[in-house]
Design a protein around this motif. Structure first.
Motif, PDB file in Angstrom:
ATOM      1  N   UNK A 200       0.931  -1.285  -0.033  1.00 21.09           N
ATOM      2  CA  UNK A 200      -0.041   0.085   0.005  1.00 21.09           C
ATOM      3  C   UNK A 200       0.856   1.482   0.030  1.00 21.09           C
ATOM      4  N   UNK A 201       1.899   1.373   0.756  1.00 20.51           N
ATOM      5  CA  UNK A 201       2.943   2.466   0.898  1.00 20.51           C
ATOM      6  C   UNK A 201       3.545   2.735  -0.600  1.00 20.51           C
ATOM      7  N   UNK A 202       3.766   1.663  -1.368  1.00 23.00           N
ATOM      8  CA  UNK A 202       4.446   1.675  -2.704  1.00 23.00           C
ATOM      9  C   UNK A 202       3.507   1.921  -3.683  1.00 23.00           C
ATOM     10  N   UNK A 203       2.262   2.099  -3.292  1.00 23.84           N
ATOM     11  CA  UNK A 203       1.456   2.369  -4.415  1.00 23.84           C
ATOM     12  C   UNK A 203       1.341   3.630  -5.385  1.00 23.84           C
ATOM     13  N   UNK A 204       1.666   4.755  -4.408  1.00 21.64           N
ATOM     14  CA  UNK A 204       2.142   5.970  -5.150  1.00 21.64           C
ATOM     15  C   UNK A 204       3.335   5.909  -6.354  1.00 21.64           C
ATOM     16  N   UNK A 205       4.309   5.047  -5.787  1.00 19.13           N
ATOM     17  CA  UNK A 205       5.365   4.888  -7.027  1.00 19.13           C
ATOM     18  C   UNK A 205       4.992   4.130  -8.404  1.00 19.13           C
ATOM     19  N   UNK A 206       3.965   3.181  -8.069  1.00 16.28           N
ATOM     20  CA  UNK A 206       3.560   2.356  -9.100  1.00 16.28           C
ATOM     21  C   UNK A 206       2.764   3.007  -9.839  1.00 16.28           C
ATOM     22  N   UNK A 207       1.815   3.835  -9.502  1.00 18.76           N
ATOM     23  CA  UNK A 207       0.790   4.735 -10.284  1.00 18.76           C
ATOM     24  C   UNK A 207       1.525   5.656 -10.891  1.00 18.76           C
ATOM     25  N   UNK A 208       2.499   6.257 -10.246  1.00 18.40           N
ATOM     26  CA  UNK A 208       3.466   7.367 -11.182  1.00 18.40           C
ATOM     27  C   UNK A 208       4.161   6.944 -12.158  1.00 18.40           C
ATOM     28  N   UNK A 209       4.526   5.450 -11.868  1.00 19.46           N
ATOM     29  CA  UNK A 209       5.125   4.972 -12.970  1.00 19.46           C
ATOM     30  C   UNK A 209       4.328   4.694 -14.116  1.00 19.46           C
ATOM     31  N   UNK A 210       3.122   4.352 -13.976  1.00 15.50           N
ATOM     32  CA  UNK A 210       2.103   4.211 -15.102  1.00 15.50           C
ATOM     33  C   UNK A 210       1.853   5.418 -15.655  1.00 15.50           C
ATOM     34  N   UNK A 211       1.721   6.430 -14.947  1.00 12.63           N
ATOM     35  CA  UNK A 211       1.378   7.930 -15.770  1.00 12.63           C
ATOM     36  C   UNK A 211       2.601   8.274 -16.476  1.00 12.63           C
ATOM     37  N   UNK A 212       3.596   8.018 -16.134  1.00 13.26           N
ATOM     38  CA  UNK A 212       4.854   8.287 -16.838  1.00 13.26           C
ATOM     39  C   UNK A 212       4.837   7.732 -18.220  1.00 13.26           C
ATOM     40  N   UNK A 213       3.880   6.882 -18.738  1.00 16.61           N
ATOM     41  CA  UNK A 213       3.816   6.196 -19.849  1.00 16.61           C
ATOM     42  C   UNK A 213       3.390   7.172 -20.960  1.00 16.61           C
TER      43      UNK A 213
END
Length: 360
Positions: A200-213
């Protein structure tokens, strides 16, 4: 009625949350089935059949390697059900055979595996993108632990590892008992909850990685020859942002399933949150008749109401004697292990696919 004999209302909330999570995953999977041009439907069906065969193979494995407690839990359930039916004047060999029980469980596992296919594949892509964009060593380590978290959950139920290296680690030629079985069960629950909190704490990192697409797509277009209209470019970038809600659901729904199944295991399995639980929580509760206080809670004037309430209470008490903590321990432990195994396998396959089978 004593507080220990009352129903724990948290079970209802956990079941509701699990139902909503499964409904969301089901809705997302049915959306993939509606797409006719892509191969999403074939992927879901293939993984569904693969997980069905895998579940049957896992259920055949003896408990010398995987300590779920399904065999003992099912035996206790069958014996309690036969005793209940005999008290009702009915003769029966049991509510369901072991083969039927395992086939039904394998079918449920295949559906769970099909639901978790695309969340696992998407997690692998976000994991790679998050690693490429991460600069700090601590962040990279946390991302790796987050990705390998389901594997750690799977290993927590492997009996040779838990018995030989965790509970009784070897020290020279002798093995030293480090903790009791009840303590290890509690530690296992805490490890799962901590890994869920890390994800849950790493959720922001993963969602930001998707937005960088979106930025990657724009940079890729700058390298290609030809022209593209501004409207098409805006649609391509907006498509990434619109799909963010689906990505968030695919990330959160498996996490919610794992967390609330663990909470159900703690409550229904009669476990404790303490590292050194009391000795009474090591074993399932014995079948005991209802106390006489149940009959004395109503005034004698309420004749029919008293009889009805007593009958309902007796029926619920009988069901509690049939569905014992021993059954819930085996069933919920297997479901937690299976969800973690499906997540890790699909994520590992997605890692291999995005790393070697797709063109960067």
């Amino acid at each position: 009625m004593k507080p220990s004999q009352e129903m724990n209302i948290s079970i209802v909330w956990c079941l509701l949350v699990l139902a909503f999570a499964i409904k969301i995953l089901f809705s997302l999977t049915t959306h993939y089935f509606k797409v006719e041009d892509g191969g999403e439907r074939s992927v879901c069906v293939t993984f569904g059949f693969f997980f069905f065969v895998k579940a049957m193979a896992i259920l055949i494995v003896t408990e010398n390697y995987l300590e779920f407690g399904l065999e003992s839990g099912f035996s206790n359930f069958s014996e309690s059900a036969v005793q209940f039916l005999e008290k009702q004047g009915l003769e029966s060999q049991g509510p369901v055979s072991k083969l039927t029980f395992k086939l039904f469980l394998a079918a449920v596992c295949s559906l769970i595996g099909a639901f978790l296919t695309f969340p696992g594949l998407r997690l692998a892509q976000m994991h790679l993108d998050a690693l490429n964009s991460a600069t700090g060593k601590i962040t990279q380590i946390l991302l790796h632990i987050n990705f390998l978290g389901p594997l750690l959950m799977v290993l927590l139920w492997v009996k040779p590892i838990t018995k030989d290296y965790i509970m009784n680690p070897p020290l020279g030629k002798e093995s030293v008992p480090l903790m009791s079985e009840a303590t290890f069960d509690t530690v296992r629950l805490w490890i799962i909850i901590l890994l869920c909190a890390l994800r849950l704490a790493m959720m922001r990192k993963h969602l930001q990685a998707y937005l960088n697409l979106a930025q990657k797509c724009v940079d890729q277009m700058k390298k290609e020859a030809g022209r593209i209209s501004t409207v098409d470019l805006q649609k391509m970038v907006a498509r990434v942002f619109y799909y963010l809600c689906v990505i968030a659901l695919q990330y959160v729904a498996p996490l919610v399933m794992l967390l609330h199944t663990t909470l159900l295991l703690k409550t229904l399995g009669n476990y404790s949150w303490g590292i050194y639980p009391e000795s009474s929580s090591d074993f399932p509760m014995e079948n005991s008749p209802l106390p006489n206080s149940v009959y004395s809670e109503f005034p004698p004037a309420d004749g029919k109401m008293k009889v009805t309430v007593v009958q309902i209470t007796m029926a619920l008490g009988s069901l509690k004697n049939i569905f014992t903590p021993l059954l819930f321990r085996g069933l919920l432990s297997f479901l937690i292990w299976w969800i973690a195994a499906c997540l890790f396998f699909t994520s590992l396959f997605g890692l291999f696919y995005h790393q070697y089978l797709t063109v960067a």
